[in-house]
Motif scaffolding. Sequence first.
Motif, PDB file in Angstrom:
ATOM      1  N   ILE A  64       0.838  -1.201   0.000  1.00 41.91           N
ATOM      2  CA  ILE A  64       0.000   0.000   0.000  1.00 41.91           C
ATOM      3  C   ILE A  64       0.875   1.253   0.000  1.00 41.91           C
ATOM      4  CG2 ILE A  64      -1.615   1.354   1.394  1.00 41.91           C
ATOM      5  CD1 ILE A  64      -2.753  -1.389   2.325  1.00 41.91           C
ATOM      6  N   THR A  65       1.887   1.267   0.847  1.00 41.38           N
ATOM      7  CA  THR A  65       2.752   2.434   0.976  1.00 41.38           C
ATOM      8  C   THR A  65       3.495   2.724  -0.323  1.00 41.38           C
ATOM      9  OG1 THR A  65       3.024   1.998   3.327  1.00 41.38           O
ATOM     10  CG2 THR A  65       4.628   3.441   2.312  1.00 41.38           C
ATOM     11  N   TYR A  66       4.111   1.706  -0.911  1.00 46.42           N
ATOM     12  CA  TYR A  66       4.867   1.922  -2.138  1.00 46.42           C
ATOM     13  C   TYR A  66       3.956   2.383  -3.271  1.00 46.42           C
ATOM     14  CZ  TYR A  66       8.744  -0.396   0.210  1.00 46.42           C
ATOM     15  OH  TYR A  66       9.728  -0.743   1.089  1.00 46.42           O
ATOM     16  N   ALA A  67       2.773   1.784  -3.372  1.00 50.83           N
ATOM     17  CA  ALA A  67       1.836   2.180  -4.421  1.00 50.83           C
ATOM     18  C   ALA A  67       1.441   3.642  -4.261  1.00 50.83           C
ATOM     19  CB  ALA A  67       0.595   1.294  -4.390  1.00 50.83           C
ATOM     20  N   PHE A  68       1.206   4.070  -3.024  1.00 50.10           N
ATOM     21  CA  PHE A  68       0.825   5.462  -2.791  1.00 50.10           C
ATOM     22  C   PHE A  68       1.947   6.413  -3.186  1.00 50.10           C
ATOM     23  CE2 PHE A  68       1.026   9.238  -0.119  1.00 50.10           C
ATOM     24  CZ  PHE A  68      -0.181   9.836  -0.436  1.00 50.10           C
ATOM     25  N   TRP A  69       3.158   6.170  -2.690  1.00 50.35           N
ATOM     26  CA  TRP A  69       4.253   7.106  -2.946  1.00 50.35           C
ATOM     27  C   TRP A  69       4.678   7.100  -4.412  1.00 50.35           C
ATOM     28  CZ3 TRP A  69       4.368  10.859   0.142  1.00 50.35           C
ATOM     29  CH2 TRP A  69       4.114  10.688   1.489  1.00 50.35           C
ATOM     30  N   ASN A  70       4.450   6.018  -5.134  1.00 52.15           N
ATOM     31  CA  ASN A  70       4.757   6.008  -6.564  1.00 52.15           C
ATOM     32  C   ASN A  70       3.840   6.938  -7.339  1.00 52.15           C
ATOM     33  OD1 ASN A  70       6.890   4.240  -6.390  1.00 52.15           O
ATOM     34  ND2 ASN A  70       5.623   2.436  -6.717  1.00 52.15           N
TER      35      ASN A  70
END
Length: 104
Positions: A64-70
């Motif tokens: 979830i975190t990586y998808a958001f920051w991407n």
Amino acid sequence: MRADLTALYKRLPYSVEPMEAWQRPEAYWLATSRAYPDSPGWSEHEQREVAGLDERERDLTAAITYAFWNDVAGPERLDARSQLKHALERVRRGPGGGVAALSG
């Protein structure tokens, strides 16, 4: 996921390893003393169950975190992280935190 892990922790003994009963001295950490019963420790199955739920939670959080920051453009990322940090601090600190603090 979090609810499963929380429920598991609540039903498990307080100590992973077997421990004899003990009592925290009054005014040692909190204003009241507290007694802890004998702890049989966690079985190997219980330890694997906790480890599995912990690992699954970390994997989901990372996804979830990586998808958001991407999705946040490079130049805006620093400001977005700073805003998130301050919003989370408001939530941790005080009454009226919660969702209202995240939108403010």
